[in-house]
Design a protein around this motif. Structure first.
Motif, PDB file in Angstrom:
ATOM      1  N   ILE A  30     -46.082 -39.549  11.203  1.00 17.53           N
ATOM      2  CA  ILE A  30     -46.701 -39.686   9.882  1.00 17.53           C
ATOM      3  C   ILE A  30     -47.622 -40.902   9.941  1.00 17.53           C
ATOM      4  O   ILE A  30     -47.177 -42.015  10.234  1.00 17.53           O
ATOM      5  CB  ILE A  30     -45.654 -39.869   8.772  1.00 17.53           C
ATOM      6  CG1 ILE A  30     -44.749 -38.640   8.687  1.00 17.53           C
ATOM      7  CG2 ILE A  30     -46.329 -40.130   7.425  1.00 17.53           C
ATOM      8  CD1 ILE A  30     -43.613 -38.789   7.693  1.00 17.53           C
ATOM      9  N   PHE A  31     -48.916 -40.676   9.677  1.00 22.81           N
ATOM     10  CA  PHE A  31     -49.900 -41.760   9.607  1.00 22.81           C
ATOM     11  C   PHE A  31     -50.424 -41.818   8.172  1.00 22.81           C
ATOM     12  O   PHE A  31     -50.961 -40.838   7.656  1.00 22.81           O
ATOM     13  CB  PHE A  31     -51.050 -41.533  10.589  1.00 22.81           C
ATOM     14  CG  PHE A  31     -50.671 -41.746  12.026  1.00 22.81           C
ATOM     15  CD1 PHE A  31     -50.161 -40.706  12.783  1.00 22.81           C
ATOM     16  CD2 PHE A  31     -50.822 -42.987  12.622  1.00 22.81           C
ATOM     17  CE1 PHE A  31     -49.808 -40.902  14.099  1.00 22.81           C
ATOM     18  CE2 PHE A  31     -50.474 -43.191  13.939  1.00 22.81           C
ATOM     19  CZ  PHE A  31     -49.955 -42.151  14.682  1.00 22.81           C
ATOM     20  N   HIS A  32     -50.251 -42.972   7.564  1.00 22.48           N
ATOM     21  CA  HIS A  32     -50.627 -43.121   6.152  1.00 22.48           C
ATOM     22  C   HIS A  32     -51.691 -44.191   6.001  1.00 22.48           C
ATOM     23  O   HIS A  32     -51.570 -45.297   6.532  1.00 22.48           O
ATOM     24  CB  HIS A  32     -49.399 -43.494   5.327  1.00 22.48           C
ATOM     25  CG  HIS A  32     -49.709 -43.798   3.883  1.00 22.48           C
ATOM     26  ND1 HIS A  32     -50.155 -42.833   2.999  1.00 22.48           N
ATOM     27  CD2 HIS A  32     -49.665 -44.958   3.177  1.00 22.48           C
ATOM     28  CE1 HIS A  32     -50.353 -43.375   1.817  1.00 22.48           C
ATOM     29  NE2 HIS A  32     -50.074 -44.665   1.899  1.00 22.48           N
ATOM     30  N   ASN A  33     -52.776 -43.837   5.288  1.00 21.63           N
ATOM     31  CA  ASN A  33     -53.810 -44.795   4.872  1.00 21.63           C
ATOM     32  C   ASN A  33     -54.673 -45.277   6.035  1.00 21.63           C
ATOM     33  O   ASN A  33     -55.162 -46.397   6.017  1.00 21.63           O
ATOM     34  CB  ASN A  33     -53.167 -45.989   4.158  1.00 21.63           C
ATOM     35  CG  ASN A  33     -54.077 -46.566   3.089  1.00 21.63           C
ATOM     36  OD1 ASN A  33     -55.084 -45.956   2.721  1.00 21.63           O
ATOM     37  ND2 ASN A  33     -53.749 -47.739   2.588  1.00 21.63           N
ATOM     38  N   PHE A  34     -54.900 -44.429   7.026  1.00 18.92           N
ATOM     39  CA  PHE A  34     -55.843 -44.734   8.094  1.00 18.92           C
ATOM     40  C   PHE A  34     -57.115 -43.915   7.828  1.00 18.92           C
ATOM     41  O   PHE A  34     -57.332 -42.863   8.434  1.00 18.92           O
ATOM     42  CB  PHE A  34     -55.269 -44.378   9.468  1.00 18.92           C
ATOM     43  CG  PHE A  34     -54.104 -45.234   9.887  1.00 18.92           C
ATOM     44  CD1 PHE A  34     -54.297 -46.338  10.704  1.00 18.92           C
ATOM     45  CD2 PHE A  34     -52.826 -44.949   9.472  1.00 18.92           C
ATOM     46  CE1 PHE A  34     -53.232 -47.129  11.098  1.00 18.92           C
ATOM     47  CE2 PHE A  34     -51.746 -45.733   9.861  1.00 18.92           C
ATOM     48  CZ  PHE A  34     -51.959 -46.835  10.671  1.00 18.92           C
ATOM     49  N   THR A  35     -57.952 -44.372   6.917  1.00 23.84           N
ATOM     50  CA  THR A  35     -59.063 -43.545   6.458  1.00 23.84           C
ATOM     51  C   THR A  35     -60.420 -43.996   6.970  1.00 23.84           C
ATOM     52  O   THR A  35     -61.357 -43.207   6.941  1.00 23.84           O
ATOM     53  CB  THR A  35     -59.095 -43.539   4.920  1.00 23.84           C
ATOM     54  OG1 THR A  35     -59.151 -44.894   4.441  1.00 23.84           O
ATOM     55  CG2 THR A  35     -57.847 -42.876   4.352  1.00 23.84           C
ATOM     56  N   SER A  36     -60.563 -45.237   7.411  1.00 26.64           N
ATOM     57  CA  SER A  36     -61.851 -45.691   7.918  1.00 26.64           C
ATOM     58  C   SER A  36     -62.049 -45.221   9.360  1.00 26.64           C
ATOM     59  O   SER A  36     -61.137 -44.670   9.987  1.00 26.64           O
ATOM     60  CB  SER A  36     -61.947 -47.218   7.850  1.00 26.64           C
ATOM     61  OG  SER A  36     -61.037 -47.810   8.755  1.00 26.64           O
ATOM     62  N   ARG A  37     -63.239 -45.456   9.896  1.00 29.08           N
ATOM     63  CA  ARG A  37     -63.503 -45.071  11.275  1.00 29.08           C
ATOM     64  C   ARG A  37     -62.612 -45.854  12.232  1.00 29.08           C
ATOM     65  O   ARG A  37     -62.071 -45.290  13.187  1.00 29.08           O
ATOM     66  CB  ARG A  37     -64.979 -45.314  11.596  1.00 29.08           C
ATOM     67  CG  ARG A  37     -65.432 -44.731  12.917  1.00 29.08           C
ATOM     68  CD  ARG A  37     -66.934 -44.572  12.915  1.00 29.08           C
ATOM     69  NE  ARG A  37     -67.610 -45.842  12.726  1.00 29.08           N
ATOM     70  CZ  ARG A  37     -68.347 -46.433  13.660  1.00 29.08           C
ATOM     71  NH1 ARG A  37     -68.502 -45.876  14.822  1.00 29.08           N
ATOM     72  NH2 ARG A  37     -68.945 -47.578  13.431  1.00 29.08           N
ATOM     73  N   LEU A  38     -62.431 -47.155  11.967  1.00 29.37           N
ATOM     74  CA  LEU A  38     -61.522 -47.946  12.790  1.00 29.37           C
ATOM     75  C   LEU A  38     -60.085 -47.483  12.605  1.00 29.37           C
ATOM     76  O   LEU A  38     -59.309 -47.450  13.563  1.00 29.37           O
ATOM     77  CB  LEU A  38     -61.659 -49.424  12.429  1.00 29.37           C
ATOM     78  CG  LEU A  38     -60.748 -50.389  13.193  1.00 29.37           C
ATOM     79  CD1 LEU A  38     -61.062 -50.364  14.676  1.00 29.37           C
ATOM     80  CD2 LEU A  38     -60.861 -51.804  12.639  1.00 29.37           C
ATOM     81  N   GLY A  39     -59.725 -47.121  11.367  1.00 27.93           N
ATOM     82  CA  GLY A  39     -58.377 -46.614  11.137  1.00 27.93           C
ATOM     83  C   GLY A  39     -58.096 -45.342  11.906  1.00 27.93           C
ATOM     84  O   GLY A  39     -57.009 -45.171  12.481  1.00 27.93           O
ATOM     85  N   ARG A  40     -59.061 -44.425  11.933  1.00 28.05           N
ATOM     86  CA  ARG A  40     -58.868 -43.199  12.716  1.00 28.05           C
ATOM     87  C   ARG A  40     -58.799 -43.506  14.203  1.00 28.05           C
ATOM     88  O   ARG A  40     -58.066 -42.853  14.957  1.00 28.05           O
ATOM     89  CB  ARG A  40     -60.003 -42.223  12.416  1.00 28.05           C
ATOM     90  CG  ARG A  40     -59.974 -41.666  11.001  1.00 28.05           C
ATOM     91  CD  ARG A  40     -60.965 -40.523  10.834  1.00 28.05           C
ATOM     92  NE  ARG A  40     -62.341 -40.988  10.958  1.00 28.05           N
ATOM     93  CZ  ARG A  40     -63.078 -41.412   9.939  1.00 28.05           C
ATOM     94  NH1 ARG A  40     -62.553 -41.466   8.730  1.00 28.05           N
ATOM     95  NH2 ARG A  40     -64.335 -41.800  10.118  1.00 28.05           N
ATOM     96  N   ARG A  41     -59.569 -44.504  14.640  1.00 32.49           N
ATOM     97  CA  ARG A  41     -59.514 -44.912  16.045  1.00 32.49           C
ATOM     98  C   ARG A  41     -58.129 -45.431  16.410  1.00 32.49           C
ATOM     99  O   ARG A  41     -57.564 -45.056  17.442  1.00 32.49           O
ATOM    100  CB  ARG A  41     -60.575 -45.989  16.277  1.00 32.49           C
ATOM    101  CG  ARG A  41     -60.577 -46.623  17.658  1.00 32.49           C
ATOM    102  CD  ARG A  41     -61.060 -45.641  18.677  1.00 32.49           C
ATOM    103  NE  ARG A  41     -61.551 -46.308  19.868  1.00 32.49           N
ATOM    104  CZ  ARG A  41     -61.554 -45.766  21.069  1.00 32.49           C
ATOM    105  NH1 ARG A  41     -61.070 -44.541  21.233  1.00 32.49           N
ATOM    106  NH2 ARG A  41     -62.040 -46.412  22.103  1.00 32.49           N
ATOM    107  N   VAL A  42     -57.549 -46.280  15.552  1.00 32.74           N
ATOM    108  CA  VAL A  42     -56.215 -46.823  15.808  1.00 32.74           C
ATOM    109  C   VAL A  42     -55.166 -45.714  15.757  1.00 32.74           C
ATOM    110  O   VAL A  42     -54.245 -45.666  16.594  1.00 32.74           O
ATOM    111  CB  VAL A  42     -55.900 -47.937  14.787  1.00 32.74           C
ATOM    112  CG1 VAL A  42     -54.457 -48.408  14.928  1.00 32.74           C
ATOM    113  CG2 VAL A  42     -56.851 -49.105  14.981  1.00 32.74           C
TER     114      VAL A  42
END
Length: 542
Positions: A187-199
């Motif tokens: 479950i991945f929550h609140n990774f919405t930016s481009r860097l967040g998707r990268r992480v």
């Protein structure tokens, strides 16, 4: 072998450089497109390249935006082969760090743990590459407290550096029991930016694909750029309730840096992202999620007084549109004025793009003055159109572009603040008028509103039971469709029905039968909703 690694590394860096170049072009295209759509000043950083970017925009297909990512190369076997993880520690680890390394090894199915000893990082990475290890994880400590986690993806990178906080290990909890080694759900929550998707990609590809009946869940929840790691198992107590059990460990992670290389060439690898903790806005800006934007809630159709515009006939703009049949279906035009006119110069269109300061001053000084919006013209008058339901949408779009070019903010930069304010208000009125007249359903609702008839939201008073049963049957067929062909067939039938309803609406309005037009508008709303559901169904992976 060394030559091959160097060659492959150079190829990877070249693809990454190409991706960065294409992404910068894509970002400039998005800035230009949004500026033209919203009738704002073209940003200064894209003005010199606006003509070339406009040409590129003309060849872009809807849905084909974006840039292919190097993640396709970094994780090309993700989901096909299970990852092979190696876990180790920093040199001379304490007993507590060794225990934490054991628990980290149990977190990843199929992972192996290696005692660090006196091995250098370079020899560790070469050994991992020789044994087809996909990721090397190194945990660090300060005075016996784990405080660092490094994830190095092999063979070319990236390498992510995390700081750990509030580490609670399984060894700290008495009688916690054994840990399940089943492949976990993630479950991945609140990774919405481009860097967040990268992480999230870096973290999720550490785990193999789970089975559907797996009872193990691992959560990565982002809050203010702190990633909370939680590990649970669950079981169903009955058909309604589920019981969660935390099995540990638990900790918080904060991303510090991402490098494009691996650990053996850490000093020469390019930095993809680094956290600058001591900049003035470091505490305010959130990197792993997008800032929630203020979205305007769409209300009812605006009244005629809000959508009016007064333009002088002396401005050299065409006046009336011809009435013809309105082919059903909303047009997806960006409503962007052609920038080629701006490059050639002359007329109101030339001021849409100031190519230089001298040419901008020459064009702006000859622009017509903005006039105060009046309150006696309808949206049809705004777009120089007759107040009839049947319109030629292509001519309406051309008229809209002409009005927007004449009202572009670049035309009024040298005018008074009052004229600049009038031009902004007129431009907003033109946008509202075009959005109202563009689609048959909004155009019909507006024409009924001109006659004092409004359809309340959510009312079924004008729909008989047989019609509602028909809509329910279409909804059920759409929900039960399992292939793209079935959804396409339903969508085609819905579009045909909407086309018939549009023709009936035109007939009713021409005859002045307003009650029949109101009933037809209610039916058009139902079928418009069905059309949107069909589009959503087609976007799913059928």
């Amino acid at each position: 072998m060394l030559r091959r690694e160097v060659r492959l590394r150079k190829e990877y860096l070249y693809r990454k450089a190409q991706e960065d170049r294409l992404r910068s072009i894509e970002e400039k295209k998005e800035k230009l497109k949004s500026a033209l759509d919203e009738n704002r000043l073209i940003p200064t950083e894209v003005r010199k390249e606006a003509l070339q970017l406009q040409k590129l925009l003309e060849f872009d297909d809807e849905g084909g935006e974006g840039v292919s990512s190097h993640i396709d190369d970094e994780y090309k076997w993700a989901g096909v082969e299970d990852p092979k993880i190696m876990v180790t520690t920093s040199r001379d680890p304490s007993s507590r760090l060794k225990m934490f390394a054991k628990e980290v090894k149990l977190m990843f199915p199929g992972a192996q743990r290696m005692n660090r000893g006196n091995h250098e990082v370079k020899s560790l990475v070469h050994a991992c590459k020789a044994n087809s290890v996909t990721d090397l994880i190194i945990v660090h400590e300060t005075r016996g407290q784990p405080d660092g986690l490094v994830v190095c993806h092999l063979p070319f990178g990236p390498t992510a550096y995390f700081t750990l906080y509030n580490v609670v290990m399984r060894h700290d909890v008495p009688d916690i029991g054994t840990m399940s080694e089943a492949f976990p759900h993630l479950i991945f929550h609140n990774f919405t930016s481009r860097l967040g998707r990268r992480v999230s990609n870096i973290l999720k590809y550490l785990f193999p694909v789970p089975k559907e009946d797996s009872r193990r869940v691992i959560t990565f929840a982002n809050q203010d750029d702190f990633i909370s790691f939680r590990h649970h198992t669950y079981k169903k107590t009955d058909h309604k309730n589920v019981e969660l059990t935390e099995v540990g460990p638990r900790f918080e992670m904060k991303l510090y840096m991402i490098k494009l290389g691996t650990l053996e060439n850490e000093s020469t690898a390019d930095v993809e992202w680094r956290h600058h903790a001591y900049t003035r806005t470091a505490k305010k800006k959130k990197f792993l999620r997008n800032r929630p934007c203020d979205r305007k809630v769409a209300g009812s159709i605006p009244s005629a007084a809000m959508m009016e515009l007064s333009l002088s006939k002396t401005q050299g703009l065409p006046t009336a549109l011809d009435n013809s049949q309105d082919p059903h279906g909303p047009s997806q035009s960006r409503c962007a004025p052609p920038l080629q006119d701006a490059a050639r110069g002359g007329g109101a269109g030339a001021a849409a793009l100031p190519l230089s300061s001298s040419s901008a001053r020459r064009v702006k000084s000859s622009s017509p003055p903005a006039r105060r919006p009046l309150t006696s013209r309808s949206s049809a008058d705004t777009c120089s159109s007759d107040q009839t339901f049947a319109l030629d949408i292509q001519k309406l779009q051309r008229r809209f572009l002409e009005l927007q070019r004449s009202l572009h903010p670049d035309n009024f930069t040298l005018k008074s603040s009052a004229e600049q304010g009038y031009s902004e208000k007129q431009s907003a009125l033109v946008n509202k008028a075009f959005r109202t007249l563009q689609k048959p359903i909004t155009r019909a609702a507006y024409m009924l509103q001109l006659h004092g008839i409004e359809l309340e939201e959510g009312t079924d008073a004008t729909a008989d039971s047989s019609f509602l049963l028909e809509v329910m049957e279409i909804n059920e067929k759409l929900a039960e469709s399992r292939s793209r062909e079935e959804a396409d067939a339903i969508g085609q039938a819905v579009r045909e029905t909407l086309k018939v309803l549009t023709e009936q609406m035109n007939t009713s309005l021409n005859k002045g039968n307003l009650q029949s037009a109101k009933e037809l508008l209610a039916r058009m709303k139902y079928f418009t909703n069905l059309e949107e559901k069909v589009k959503e169904k087609l976007t799913e992976n059928l």
